[in-house]
Design a protein around this motif. Structure first.
Motif, mmCIF file in Angstrom:
data_model
loop_
_atom_site.group_PDB
_atom_site.id
_atom_site.type_symbol
_atom_site.label_atom_id
_atom_site.label_comp_id
_atom_site.label_asym_id
_atom_site.label_seq_id
_atom_site.Cartn_x
_atom_site.Cartn_y
_atom_site.Cartn_z
ATOM 1 N N LYS A 123 10.536 0.881 -0.435
ATOM 2 C CA LYS A 123 11.040 0.447 0.443
ATOM 3 C C LYS A 123 10.909 0.924 1.796
ATOM 4 N N MET A 124 10.763 2.126 1.933
ATOM 5 C CA MET A 124 10.008 3.324 2.118
ATOM 6 C C MET A 124 8.320 3.097 2.580
ATOM 7 N N THR A 125 7.414 2.816 1.668
ATOM 8 C CA THR A 125 6.206 2.476 1.629
ATOM 9 C C THR A 125 6.390 1.186 2.490
ATOM 10 N N LEU A 126 6.677 -0.325 1.576
ATOM 11 C CA LEU A 126 6.287 -1.513 2.801
ATOM 12 C C LEU A 126 6.992 -1.379 4.498
ATOM 13 N N LEU A 186 4.074 -0.027 -7.699
ATOM 14 C CA LEU A 186 4.398 -1.606 -8.396
ATOM 15 C C LEU A 186 3.809 -1.360 -10.462
ATOM 16 N N ASN A 187 2.697 -0.384 -9.738
ATOM 17 C CA ASN A 187 2.305 -0.366 -11.199
ATOM 18 C C ASN A 187 2.944 0.953 -12.112
ATOM 19 N N TYR A 188 3.346 1.242 -11.829
ATOM 20 C CA TYR A 188 4.539 2.451 -12.562
ATOM 21 C C TYR A 188 6.119 1.503 -13.088
ATOM 22 N N ALA A 220 0.102 13.220 5.395
ATOM 23 C CA ALA A 220 1.390 13.399 4.369
ATOM 24 C C ALA A 220 1.385 12.416 3.240
ATOM 25 N N ALA A 221 0.667 10.929 3.730
ATOM 26 C CA ALA A 221 0.844 9.770 2.941
ATOM 27 C C ALA A 221 -0.441 9.695 2.020
ATOM 28 N N VAL A 222 -1.330 10.337 2.928
ATOM 29 C CA VAL A 222 -2.766 10.628 1.581
ATOM 30 C C VAL A 222 -2.296 11.436 0.453
ATOM 31 N N GLN A 280 -0.608 3.530 3.236
ATOM 32 C CA GLN A 280 0.559 2.748 1.868
ATOM 33 C C GLN A 280 0.280 1.861 1.160
ATOM 34 N N MET A 281 -1.129 1.583 1.609
ATOM 35 C CA MET A 281 -1.269 -0.037 0.623
ATOM 36 C C MET A 281 -1.713 1.129 -1.257
ATOM 37 N N THR A 282 -2.502 2.362 -1.647
ATOM 38 C CA THR A 282 -2.526 2.431 -2.239
ATOM 39 C C THR A 282 -1.046 3.267 -2.865
ATOM 40 N N GLN A 283 0.106 3.787 -2.178
ATOM 41 C CA GLN A 283 0.795 3.557 -2.570
ATOM 42 C C GLN A 283 1.776 3.019 -3.533
#
Length: 163
Positions: free
Chosen positions: A53-56, A98-100, A38-40, A90-93
Motif C-alpha cells: 500500500k505504501m509503495t503504491l 509482487l514477485n515475493y 531511503a527508497a533506493v 518505488q516501481m522496483t519495490q
C-alpha cells in the motif's frame, strides 16, 4: 537593520546562481531527496518487509509531483529528478513486492533458507561425529594402554608367584 537586510537580499537576488540557491526551487527538492534515497537503500532489504500500500501511494505521489514540477513556472528540474528517482525506486519495490508475495518468491526464499539450515545442521552433525570419533579413539587408546599395563603387572606377579 531592515535596510541592511534589504540590501543583502537585493544583492543575493541580483546573482542568478545565488538567487536559485536561496529559493524554494532548490531547497524543496534538496530536502525531499531523503525519500528517494531511503527508497533506493530499501531495495537491498528483505522483500518481506515491503508495504504494498505504501509503495503504491509513494508511486502515485511521485507521479503527481513529476507532473507538477513541469507545470510550474519556471520548471523545476531538480524536483522532477527527485521524483523520477523515487518513482523508479518505488516501481522496483513494487516489482519485488509482487514477485515475493504473488509470484512464488516467498516460497523460493523459504525453500532456500530451509536448505541452508539443513546444510548447516549437516555440517554441525559431521563436526560432532568427527569429534566423537576422536574422543572414542582416544578412549580406546587409553583403555588399550591401561589393559597392556595391567597385563604386564599380572604377568609380573605371575612370574613372582611361580618362582
Amino acid at each position: 537593520m531592515a535596510v541592511a537586510i534589504k540590501a543583502l537580499n537585493a544583492r543575493i537576488r541580483a546573482n542568478p546562481v545565488s538567487d536559485y540557491f536561496c529559493s524554494t526551487h532548490f531547497w524543496g527538492p534538496a530536502s525531499n531527496f531523503g525519500i528517494p534515497l531511503a527508497a533506493v537503500m530499501d531495495t537491498q532489504k528483505d522483500p518481506e518487509i515491503i508495504s504494498g500500500k505504501m509503495t503504491l501511494a509513494l508511486s502515485g505521489y511521485s507521479a503527481v509531483f513529476m507532473r507538477y514540477s513541469m507545470a510550474v513556472t519556471p520548471r523545476n528540474y531538480l524536483l522532477f529528478g527527485c521524483h523520477i528517482v523515487n518513482f523508479g525506486a518505488q516501481m522496483t519495490q513494487g516489482y519485488r513486492y509482487l514477485n515475493y508475495w504473488n509470484f512464488g518468491g516467498r516460497e523460493a526464499s523459504l525453500s532456500a533458507k530451509a536448505k541452508e539450515g539443513l546444510s548447516q545442521a549437516e555440517g554441525a552433525l559431521d563436526k560432532t561425529v568427527t569429534q566423537a570419533e576422536g574422543v572414542m579413539r582416544d578412549a580406546a587408546g587409553n583403555v588399550k594402554s591401561k589393559a597392556e599395563d595391567l597385563a604386564g603387572q599380572a604377568k609380573a606377579q605371575a612370574d613372582r608367584v611361580t618362582r
